[in-house]
Design a protein around this motif. Structure first.
Motif, PDB file in Angstrom:
ATOM      1  N   PRO A 153       0.829  -1.209   0.000  1.00  0.00           N
ATOM      2  CA  PRO A 153       0.000   0.000   0.000  1.00  0.00           C
ATOM      3  C   PRO A 153       0.858   1.251   0.000  1.00  0.00           C
ATOM      4  CG  PRO A 153       0.020  -1.042   2.158  1.00  0.00           C
ATOM      5  CD  PRO A 153       0.698  -1.986   1.227  1.00  0.00           C
ATOM      6  N   SER A 154       0.271   2.333  -0.468  1.00  0.00           N
ATOM      7  CA  SER A 154       0.981   3.607  -0.507  1.00  0.00           C
ATOM      8  C   SER A 154       1.383   4.018   0.903  1.00  0.00           C
ATOM      9  CB  SER A 154       0.094   4.677  -1.140  1.00  0.00           C
ATOM     10  OG  SER A 154       0.743   5.919  -1.127  1.00  0.00           O
ATOM     11  N   ALA A 155       2.637   4.315   1.091  1.00  0.00           N
ATOM     12  CA  ALA A 155       3.127   4.713   2.408  1.00  0.00           C
ATOM     13  C   ALA A 155       4.393   5.523   2.213  1.00  0.00           C
ATOM     14  CB  ALA A 155       3.392   3.502   3.299  1.00  0.00           C
ATOM     15  N   ASP A 156       4.744   6.280   3.245  1.00  0.00           N
ATOM     16  CA  ASP A 156       5.973   7.045   3.213  1.00  0.00           C
ATOM     17  C   ASP A 156       7.062   6.204   3.860  1.00  0.00           C
ATOM     18  OD1 ASP A 156       8.047   8.784   3.295  1.00  0.00           O
ATOM     19  OD2 ASP A 156       7.043  10.307   4.518  1.00  0.00           O
ATOM     20  N   TYR A 157       7.918   5.623   3.047  1.00  0.00           N
ATOM     21  CA  TYR A 157       8.955   4.732   3.552  1.00  0.00           C
ATOM     22  C   TYR A 157      10.292   5.447   3.720  1.00  0.00           C
ATOM     23  CZ  TYR A 157       5.692   0.978   2.303  1.00  0.00           C
ATOM     24  OH  TYR A 157       4.601   0.157   2.202  1.00  0.00           O
ATOM     25  N   ALA A 158      10.307   6.772   3.655  1.00  0.00           N
ATOM     26  CA  ALA A 158      11.578   7.497   3.696  1.00  0.00           C
ATOM     27  C   ALA A 158      12.334   7.213   4.990  1.00  0.00           C
ATOM     28  CB  ALA A 158      11.341   8.997   3.525  1.00  0.00           C
ATOM     29  N   GLN A 159      11.625   7.269   6.119  1.00  0.00           N
ATOM     30  CA  GLN A 159      12.303   7.040   7.397  1.00  0.00           C
ATOM     31  C   GLN A 159      12.759   5.592   7.525  1.00  0.00           C
ATOM     32  OE1 GLN A 159      12.971   9.478  10.112  1.00  0.00           O
ATOM     33  NE2 GLN A 159      14.396   7.773  10.261  1.00  0.00           N
ATOM     34  N   LEU A 160      11.941   4.663   7.075  1.00  0.00           N
ATOM     35  CA  LEU A 160      12.325   3.253   7.087  1.00  0.00           C
ATOM     36  C   LEU A 160      13.629   3.049   6.335  1.00  0.00           C
ATOM     37  CD1 LEU A 160      11.467   0.189   7.559  1.00  0.00           C
ATOM     38  CD2 LEU A 160      10.530   0.326   5.236  1.00  0.00           C
ATOM     39  N   MET A 161      13.723   3.613   5.137  1.00  0.00           N
ATOM     40  CA  MET A 161      14.922   3.430   4.330  1.00  0.00           C
ATOM     41  C   MET A 161      16.115   4.179   4.932  1.00  0.00           C
ATOM     42  SD  MET A 161      13.676   1.322   2.254  1.00  0.00           S
ATOM     43  CE  MET A 161      15.192   1.058   1.320  1.00  0.00           C
ATOM     44  N   ALA A 193       7.020   0.358  15.624  1.00  0.00           N
ATOM     45  CA  ALA A 193       6.872   1.215  16.802  1.00  0.00           C
ATOM     46  C   ALA A 193       6.205   2.533  16.432  1.00  0.00           C
ATOM     47  CB  ALA A 193       8.236   1.459  17.440  1.00  0.00           C
ATOM     48  N   ALA A 194       6.625   3.135  15.326  1.00  0.00           N
ATOM     49  CA  ALA A 194       6.038   4.406  14.909  1.00  0.00           C
ATOM     50  C   ALA A 194       4.558   4.240  14.587  1.00  0.00           C
ATOM     51  CB  ALA A 194       6.788   4.949  13.695  1.00  0.00           C
ATOM     52  N   ARG A 195       4.209   3.165  13.923  1.00  0.00           N
ATOM     53  CA  ARG A 195       2.800   2.932  13.588  1.00  0.00           C
ATOM     54  C   ARG A 195       1.961   2.679  14.842  1.00  0.00           C
ATOM     55  NH1 ARG A 195       2.536  -0.421   7.859  1.00  0.00           N
ATOM     56  NH2 ARG A 195       4.247   0.669   6.821  1.00  0.00           N
ATOM     57  N   LEU A 196       2.535   2.006  15.822  1.00  0.00           N
ATOM     58  CA  LEU A 196       1.787   1.717  17.041  1.00  0.00           C
ATOM     59  C   LEU A 196       1.631   2.955  17.921  1.00  0.00           C
ATOM     60  CD1 LEU A 196       3.058  -1.834  18.059  1.00  0.00           C
ATOM     61  CD2 LEU A 196       1.122  -1.180  16.623  1.00  0.00           C
ATOM     62  N   PHE A 233      11.831  -5.088   0.238  1.00  0.00           N
ATOM     63  CA  PHE A 233      11.935  -4.831   1.673  1.00  0.00           C
ATOM     64  C   PHE A 233      10.646  -4.239   2.209  1.00  0.00           C
ATOM     65  CE2 PHE A 233      13.772  -1.752   4.984  1.00  0.00           C
ATOM     66  CZ  PHE A 233      13.585  -2.655   6.029  1.00  0.00           C
ATOM     67  N   GLN A 234      10.100  -3.272   1.520  1.00  0.00           N
ATOM     68  CA  GLN A 234       8.885  -2.608   1.999  1.00  0.00           C
ATOM     69  C   GLN A 234       7.700  -3.571   2.038  1.00  0.00           C
ATOM     70  OE1 GLN A 234       8.889   0.672  -0.768  1.00  0.00           O
ATOM     71  NE2 GLN A 234      10.817   1.432   0.090  1.00  0.00           N
ATOM     72  N   SER A 235       7.606  -4.470   1.080  1.00  0.00           N
ATOM     73  CA  SER A 235       6.550  -5.483   1.126  1.00  0.00           C
ATOM     74  C   SER A 235       6.723  -6.388   2.339  1.00  0.00           C
ATOM     75  CB  SER A 235       6.555  -6.318  -0.168  1.00  0.00           C
ATOM     76  OG  SER A 235       6.016  -5.597  -1.247  1.00  0.00           O
ATOM     77  N   ALA A 236       7.962  -6.783   2.628  1.00  0.00           N
ATOM     78  CA  ALA A 236       8.209  -7.627   3.795  1.00  0.00           C
ATOM     79  C   ALA A 236       7.867  -6.894   5.088  1.00  0.00           C
ATOM     80  CB  ALA A 236       9.663  -8.084   3.810  1.00  0.00           C
ATOM     81  N   VAL A 237       8.146  -5.593   5.137  1.00  0.00           N
ATOM     82  CA  VAL A 237       7.791  -4.801   6.314  1.00  0.00           C
ATOM     83  C   VAL A 237       6.276  -4.751   6.486  1.00  0.00           C
ATOM     84  CG1 VAL A 237       7.828  -2.481   7.311  1.00  0.00           C
ATOM     85  CG2 VAL A 237       9.909  -3.443   6.307  1.00  0.00           C
ATOM     86  N   GLU A 238       5.547  -4.568   5.385  1.00  0.00           N
ATOM     87  CA  GLU A 238       4.085  -4.565   5.480  1.00  0.00           C
ATOM     88  C   GLU A 238       3.564  -5.904   6.010  1.00  0.00           C
ATOM     89  OE1 GLU A 238       2.108  -2.084   5.250  1.00  0.00           O
ATOM     90  OE2 GLU A 238       3.575  -0.640   4.504  1.00  0.00           O
ATOM     91  N   LEU A 239       4.118  -7.007   5.532  1.00  0.00           N
ATOM     92  CA  LEU A 239       3.715  -8.317   6.032  1.00  0.00           C
ATOM     93  C   LEU A 239       4.060  -8.473   7.506  1.00  0.00           C
ATOM     94  CD1 LEU A 239       4.721 -10.649   3.057  1.00  0.00           C
ATOM     95  CD2 LEU A 239       2.415  -9.955   3.727  1.00  0.00           C
TER      96      LEU A 239
END
Length: 323
Positions: free
Chosen positions: A39-47, A161-164, A303-309
């Motif tokens: 899904p559309s998300a801002d992954y800048a901080q993750l990366m 953690a950020a999402r929670l 990577f982002q797909s794995a994070v979503e899962l």
């Protein structure tokens, strides 16, 4: 992650391996090509988290080394920026333990990093979300950056953690960045020996180790449902995300030696302490425990797909447990 290498080339660099993990065993069918994309998300901080933790100036994040301290300081700063509090025992959990090096046993001074978010439905029950932040340091003059192993797991933990913080969990969540995993699960063993809450109040451990390189088989493996079969139907309906799907295994009596991942990462300490656990991680890839495990080798969308899962797995477990 600690795994026995599949070849002499891997064995030469996986010098700190103490437990076993390995190749696929009867994986489920590949996800269909039309599986939904992330899904559309801002992954800048993750990366950014992944890139910074696996940069050369972290010097491979070895336990007790300056690079490990720099990584720890960064993770602490990120937890505080997110707004994640600390348990009553504090943000840091120092320990001293004997681990292995190529030269033989050595005593290491390590430090686990702790965070706490209080749950809304069952605040007195805890899901312990973990990822080790150490790696193997510098060997032969080469920096082993450990982008997949395990900057990817730490970045995943910080993203969750950020999402929670934005949408609070039903269980209280203890986040732990473990030190000393590569030296023999040292931080995890200390945690279960001196936990911040009684072990009986821990609903489960959810451990992330090597999350970013699923290109080998398109799978994010879930280990531990053989030991805890009630977890599998909770996660089995989670659909594939982009090119990555959940797969279950590497935990049965038939998965012997290098095929069994039950004790291959920090979840092994929880398993030994009879605490329910699940481990999420990818299969072997050519850069495992090599100096080439760099940020540039990671495909962001995978990577982002794995994070979503990983996040969806946490949410499903959080909603289903203790009902």
């Amino acid at each position: 992650m600690i795994r026995f290498a599949r070849s002499a080339a891997l064995a030469s660099v996986a010098v700190l391996a103490l437990s076993a993990c390995g190749t696929t065993s009867e994986p489920p069918a590949q996800a269909e090509a039309e599986a939904p994309a992330a899904p559309s998300a801002d992954y800048a901080q993750l990366m950014d988290d992944l890139r910074i933790l696996s940069a050369d100036d972290m010097e491979g994040r070895d336990t007790g080394a300056p690079g490990g301290e720099r990584a720890r300081n960064y993770i602490v700063s990120r937890l505080e920026a997110i707004g994640v509090g600390a348990p009553p025992m504090g943000r840091l959990q120092p320990f001293q333990a004997q681990g292995r090096t190529r030269e033989g046993p050595k005593t290491f001074n390590g430090t686990n990093i702790l965070g706490l978010i209080e749950g809304t439905r069952v605040p007195d029950r805890y899901i312990v979300v973990t990822a080790h932040y150490d790696h193997v340091g510098i060997n032969g003059g080469q920096v082993f950056n450990g982008a997949d192993d395990n900057a990817s797991g730490v970045a995943t933990m910080l993203e969750i953690a950020a999402r929670l913080m934005a949408a609070k969990p039903e269980h209280s969540v203890i986040f732990v960045g473990f030190d000393g995993e590569e030296r023999g699960l040292l931080g995890a063993k200390h945690f279960v020996q001196a936990p911040p809450v009684p072990l009986a109040s821990i609903a489960m451990n959810l451990n992330f180790d090597m999350i970013s390189r699923a290109e080998t088989d398109g799978k994010l493996w879930v280990t531990g449902t053989y030991q805890h079969p009630t977890f599998r139907p909770i996660l089995a309906t989670i659909p594939a995300n982009g090119a990555v799907a959940l797969a279950f295994g590497k935990d049965t009596p038939q998965d012997t030696g290098a095929d069994n991942w039950v004790e291959a990462s920090d979840q092994g300490a929880f398993f030994a302490a009879n605490v329910p656990f699940l481990y999420l991680g990818v299969n072997y890839h050519p850069d495992y425990h090599r100096a080439t495990d760099d940020f540039e080798r990671i495909t962001p969308s995978v990577f982002q797909s794995a994070v979503e899962l990983s996040y969806q797995s946490f949410r499903a477990l959080d909603q289903a447990l203790d009902r």
